[in-house]
Design a protein around this motif. Structure first.
Motif, PDB file in Angstrom:
ATOM      1  N   THR A 268      24.329  17.844  -9.910  1.00 17.72           N
ATOM      2  CA  THR A 268      24.433  16.468  -9.410  1.00 17.72           C
ATOM      3  C   THR A 268      24.607  16.432  -7.895  1.00 17.72           C
ATOM      4  O   THR A 268      24.267  15.441  -7.261  1.00 17.72           O
TER       5      THR A 268
ATOM      6  N   ALA B 150      19.858  11.188 -13.408  1.00 14.41           N
ATOM      7  CA  ALA B 150      20.754  12.217 -13.956  1.00 14.41           C
ATOM      8  C   ALA B 150      21.122  11.937 -15.405  1.00 14.41           C
ATOM      9  O   ALA B 150      21.377  12.865 -16.177  1.00 14.41           O
TER      10      ALA B 150
ATOM     11  N   ILE C  51      22.955  18.194  -5.832  1.00 13.88           N
ATOM     12  CA  ILE C  51      21.609  18.196  -5.278  1.00 13.88           C
ATOM     13  C   ILE C  51      21.001  16.803  -5.385  1.00 13.88           C
ATOM     14  O   ILE C  51      20.365  16.306  -4.447  1.00 13.88           O
ATOM     15  N   LEU C  52      21.224  16.155  -6.528  1.00 13.52           N
ATOM     16  CA  LEU C  52      20.710  14.789  -6.691  1.00 13.52           C
ATOM     17  C   LEU C  52      21.364  13.848  -5.683  1.00 13.52           C
ATOM     18  O   LEU C  52      20.701  12.988  -5.102  1.00 13.52           O
TER      19      LEU C  52
ATOM     20  N   LEU D 283      19.786  20.075 -13.443  1.00 16.37           N
ATOM     21  CA  LEU D 283      19.864  19.941 -11.986  1.00 16.37           C
ATOM     22  C   LEU D 283      21.296  19.613 -11.575  1.00 16.37           C
ATOM     23  O   LEU D 283      21.905  18.689 -12.123  1.00 16.37           O
TER      24      LEU D 283
ATOM     25  N   MET E 165      15.616  18.671 -16.703  1.00 18.17           N
ATOM     26  CA  MET E 165      16.136  17.809 -15.643  1.00 18.17           C
ATOM     27  C   MET E 165      17.660  17.732 -15.686  1.00 18.17           C
ATOM     28  O   MET E 165      18.325  17.578 -14.649  1.00 18.17           O
TER      29      MET E 165
END
Length: 759
Positions: free
Chosen positions: A506, A620, A508-509, A504, A501
């Motif tokens: 940030t 995150a 995109i988050l 990923l 996780m």
């Protein structure tokens, strides 16, 4: 024999030689790695130090003191043409103009005082000048002469720039926007004792004190589309006020308000939007008893008035709404120039600063927003006659009573910044009270920049708090369970999945949080709160019911796989909570939960708010905290746990009394690293908060962080401007905050390690 051994070595000798070579190569590799680590570590330290000093290098000019130095002094140009009523200079500081009380305009070189052009105003024969006024919009270059026959002449001074032979040439000239014929103000022909003017391209407004009356006259120009002609429409009115004691008149730049000041300090504001019917709005005394008003002018933007008095004080007055929602004058701040009377106040044309001159020749330069005295110099030995601050505020001219002009250069790049304007409440124009505000730019030169860093620091801490509120319980509890209770086979799947996780992006988050999560939570706000209540209850209820299941069925679940059977429970309960949330809101709150919060508690709801940031940024941060904390717990020596269990402690007691204490330095490091990630996060906050720099503790309101502020505003800032340097200051504040916080965290971690290393 040795020669034979050398020619035909035995296997033992070959092994010995190979072993020596391997050891030497190993020592070389160890040395390379050791020096590589040292160089890498020192490089990181040097890079951090260089970043710090570069930020400091950009920020320090903000706090540099303003400077002024004399560059020229010469005899008043064409002094025989009359006394000066106005000094003016153009933007390049090359040509200045001196308007005299005889109607003459002298254009001269700023550097030398050499006369360039002398031009007279077209005043009818037998008529003399009784009053003079500069236009309220100084950039338009308009002035007005009041005459003894009740008429006025409006003139504009202009500067044309050409480049013959690649050399800049500035040519001054005079222009009559309404023609050279005097304009009728008073049909009875009484002298104009005081006058004010507002010159626009298609309209000119004149206000004059005539005997005991104040006359307002507007001249509107209408140009023909097919002929080079203009029709002038005249509108006049007489104010319902006595003008006997009036000492000054001002028209604002939007020609909506007229201000009258009498000799006792009574300031009156009139609404003149309807030029045929002016209305008195309100009146207020703006000086102390026993003092007299010596100067009155607008601060840039014409929202505030600067009032100079005989005590040497300059006060700033602005119109704000009181408790009854009525406009009244409020003294925002004041500046003490000296103990002598203030004879002139000149506002900067592009910033919220001004120059004040007292009767002894003391010149002070001030900034209203920062409440700073920037420069204070004594210029000349006799009483000042006239003064001007150039359009760029980098040059000032002062005429003194000994018929000399003093020219000073001014170095004042960043007057808006002070400790007060950055960290304390400031009373900004048009605000009802002092406040912390960040609003750095506008499309107008009249804008008052607001550089308070407090809302940004507050937003940074608020975002980090809600992110850690979400991340810490989930990450730490998950790390404890995964490292100590979970089956090894399941740990081999769960740990890499959670660490994945962290890979990923940030952005995109932030994208998902802003475009999907924020609208979803807005629609299912009750579902979120319902899930927070129902999930713990559902888990406890399931655990309670689990013990009543047949023992044979319970034993089929291997030890350490308990979490797997809870997953369907969590998914089903969460789905039910969000599914029934909308009808439940309609039934319980007669609408939505958001409206209920607003009506009952006055709590507003922004779609992109701290709640969204907490969930997205918590997601995150979880991998970072989980991974480090789980490694710390899993790395606790087995002999400690085995010894604790052998002495009769339960698994839970061993975990709380031995494992967690031993792993506490690592757990603390995990939390601190996660907090550092939350404080410095940019993209999630940028895309999921709305970027509103407000100070509100509500979880339903937006925010703006230091990092997001730099990302948003740096592309639009002018290099080396005050805005640009303040953005670097926010980066420096974030750098220092992170450095100090991490240093304290490291000190605490070392103490925890020393305390529990003996376990």
């Amino acid at each position: 024999m040795p020669e034979n051994l050398a020619k035909n070595p035995t296997p033992t000798a070959v092994t010995l030689v190979a072993g020596n070579a391997y050891q030497k190569w190993r020592l070389v590799k160890d040395s390379l790695v050791r020096y590589g680590v040292i160089v890498g570590g020192l490089s990181v330290i040097v890079a951090i130090v260089l970043i710090f000093f570069y930020l400091l290098y950009v920020v320090l000019p903000l706090f540099a003191s303003a400077k002024a130095n004399s560059i020229a002094e010469y005899v008043l140009p064409e002094k025989t043409l009359g006394k000066t009523v106005l000094l003016e200079t153009e933007e390049q500081n090359e040509v200045a103009a001196r308007f005299t009380d005889t109607g003459q305009v002298v254009f001269f070189e700023v550097a030398t005082g050499k006369t360039i052009l002398t031009q007279g105003i077209a005043i009818p024969e037998g008529i003399h000048i009784t009053s003079f006024a500069q236009g309220s919009d100084i950039s338009q270059g308009g002035v007005a002469y009041g005459l003894s026959d009740g008429k006025a002449i409006v003139v504009k001074h202009q500067y044309k720039i050409t480049y013959p032979n690649n050399q800049r040439l500035i040519t001054p000239s005079l222009n009559y926007p309404l023609g050279q014929q005097p304009l009728v103000i008073d049909e009875a022909g009484s002298p104009l004792e005081k006058i004010a003017v507002k010159v626009e391209s298609d309209k000119t407004i004149l206000v004059a004190k005539i005997a005991d009356k104040v006359h307002l006259v507007s001249f509107a120009q209408e140009k023909s589309l097919f002929a080079n002609e203009a029709t002038i429409t005249r509108t006049s009115a007489v104010l319902d006020a006595s003008a006997k004691a009036i000492v000054d008149l001002l028209i604002d730049k939007d020609d909506n308000q007229l201000y009258l000041m009498d000799n006792e300090g009574l300031l009156s504001a009139y609404d003149i939007r309807d030029k045929a019917a002016p209305k008195l709005k309100h009146q207020q005394n703006v000086i102390e008893a026993g003092q007299t008003v010596t100067s009155l002018t607008f601060l840039n933007g014409d929202i505030s008035l600067l009032v100079g008095d005989s005590s040497g004080l300059v006060s700033q007055w602005s119109q704000v709404k009181n408790e009854l929602k009525q406009l009244v004058f409020k003294k925002i701040r004041s500046f003490k120039v000296s103990d002598k009377a203030v004879v002139a106040v000149e506002s900067e044309q592009r910033r919220k600063g001004f120059m004040a001159v007292d009767a002894a020749g003391t010149v002070g330069l001030y900034n209203s927003t920062a409440e700073r005295q920037l420069i204070k110099e004594h210029i000349g030995t006799s009483q000042p006659i006239a003064a001007v601050l150039s359009p760029r505020s980098n040059r000032l001219l002062l005429e003194t009573g000994d018929e000399k002009i003093h020219v000073w250069n001014v170095d004042n790049e960043h007057p808006e910044v002070s400790i007060k304007s950055l960290w304390q409440k400031v009373w900004y124009e048009s605000y009802p009270k002092p406040d912390y505000i960040w609003q750095s730019s506008s499309a107008s030169n009249d804008f008052e920049p607001k550089y308070s860093l407090v809302p940004l620091v507050f937003g940074t801490l608020k975002a980090a708090f809600y992110a850690m509120l979400v991340a810490m319980p989930l990450a730490l509890m998950g790390a404890i369970y995964t490292a100590y209770f979970m089956a090894p086979q399941m740990r081999q799947v769960v740990k890499p999945a959670i660490e994945l996780m962290g890979a990923l992006p940030t952005v995109i988050l932030g994208f998902l949080a802003g475009l999907w999560l924020a609208p979803f939570i807005e629609k299912h706000l009750a579902g979120l709160f319902l899930s927070l209540i129902s999930l713990p209850i559902a888990v406890l209820l399931f655990a309670f019911l689990w013990q009543f299941l047949p023992k044979t069925l319970r034993q089929k679940i291997p030890e350490g796989w308990d979490a797997a059977i809870l997953m369907p429970v969590i998914v089903i309960v969460s789905w039910l909570a969000f599914t029934i949330s909308v009808p439940l809101e309609a039934y319980l709150f007669h609408g939505s939960l958001r409206d209920w919060f607003s009506h009952e508690f006055g709590i507003g709801y922004d779609q992109r708010n701290a709640l969204i940031v907490g969930i997205a940024m918590g997601f995150a941060v979880i991998p970072t905290i989980f991974s480090i904390a789980e490694d710390a717990i899993f790395s606790v020596p087995k002999h400690l746990t085995v010894g604790s269990l052998a002495l009769g402690a339960t698994t839970w007691q061993t975990m709380t009394k031995v494992v967690l204490l031993t792993a506490s330095p690592g757990i603390f490091s995990a939390v601190m690293i996660g907090l550092g990630r939350a404080v410095g996060e940019t993209m999630i906050v940028l895309m999921a908060t709305g970027n509103t720099p407000v100070m509100d503790f509500s979880v339903f309101q937006g925010l703006r962080t230091l990092a997001a502020n730099v990302a948003v505003e740096m592309p639009e800032s002018e290099v080396d401007s005050t805005h640009y340097r303040v953005l670097f200051l926010t980066a420096l504040v974030l750098f220092i905050f992170t450095f100090v916080f991490n240093t304290l965290a490291e000190v605490i971690r070392q103490r925890l390690r020393e305390k529990y290393s003996s376990l």
